[in-house]
Scaffold this active site. Sequence first.
Site, short mmCIF file in Angstrom:
data_model
loop_
_atom_site.label_atom_id
_atom_site.label_comp_id
_atom_site.label_asym_id
_atom_site.label_seq_id
_atom_site.Cartn_x
_atom_site.Cartn_y
_atom_site.Cartn_z
N ASP A 91 0.85 -1.19 -0.03
CA ASP A 91 0.00 0.18 -0.12
C ASP A 91 0.95 1.12 0.00
OD1 ASP A 91 -1.96 -2.21 0.30
OD2 ASP A 91 -2.84 -0.79 2.17
N LYS A 153 -6.85 3.23 -2.84
CA LYS A 153 -7.24 3.31 -1.37
C LYS A 153 -7.62 4.90 -0.98
CE LYS A 153 -5.21 1.83 3.07
NZ LYS A 153 -3.97 1.43 3.61
N LYS A 182 -10.33 0.21 -2.22
CA LYS A 182 -10.17 -0.23 -0.67
C LYS A 182 -10.55 1.25 0.06
CE LYS A 182 -6.66 -1.54 2.67
NZ LYS A 182 -5.46 -1.97 3.19
#
Length: 220
Positions: A91, A153, A182
């Site tokens: 991430d 995300k 996400k």
Amino acid sequence: MNRQDIYSKIDHTLLKQTASWEEIQKLCDEAIAYRTASVCIPPCYVKKAKGYTGNRMKICTVVGFPNGYSTTAVKAFETKDALDNGADEIDMVISIGDLKAGRTDRVREEICALKTVCGSRILKVIVETCLLTEKEKIAMCHVVSDAGADYIKTSTGFSFAGAAFDDVALFARHVGPNVRIKAAGGISSFDDAVRFIELGADRLGTSRIIRLAEDERLQR
């Protein structure tokens, strides 16, 4: 949607600065028990966590976290180091300053560079929605899609706000067909989790949902 459907989309997360190995170990045990998608942990614990979990749980970690203003070379090094230590998913945080300055080409190039390092392993791109305008959020949907990343995300959880329903709905309208979403930061109830999934989130970055499940288990 049953509880296991929700658990299977959770990156069970512990990224606070004070996290100890004992807490990470407990996080891994919970993730295995509830069959979450992964554990999301600090880079310094990746190798030990991979050794502890083996093939029983995916290990996710963070790069350029939480501010995103490291150079691309540093982020690429962090990514390679994490993968060498056993990380399955990365991430990364974008350079928000570049986005604000309109340098979306540089943001795209950086994501491409990190995806090249990741290869077939999952790359999620954190855009920190609470710091962006709607126009910038839409721009990042296109950038992430063009760069070949696997996920967009919402948040690090370290800024002043986390995931919002409207942002996930916005992403769902603008990301390419190969990009998943996400939601992360502040997801604190099963109702919230269900709503985010219904709006288009494929992953949820949270620790609270499994904590709620554990509390229920202990009260039985």
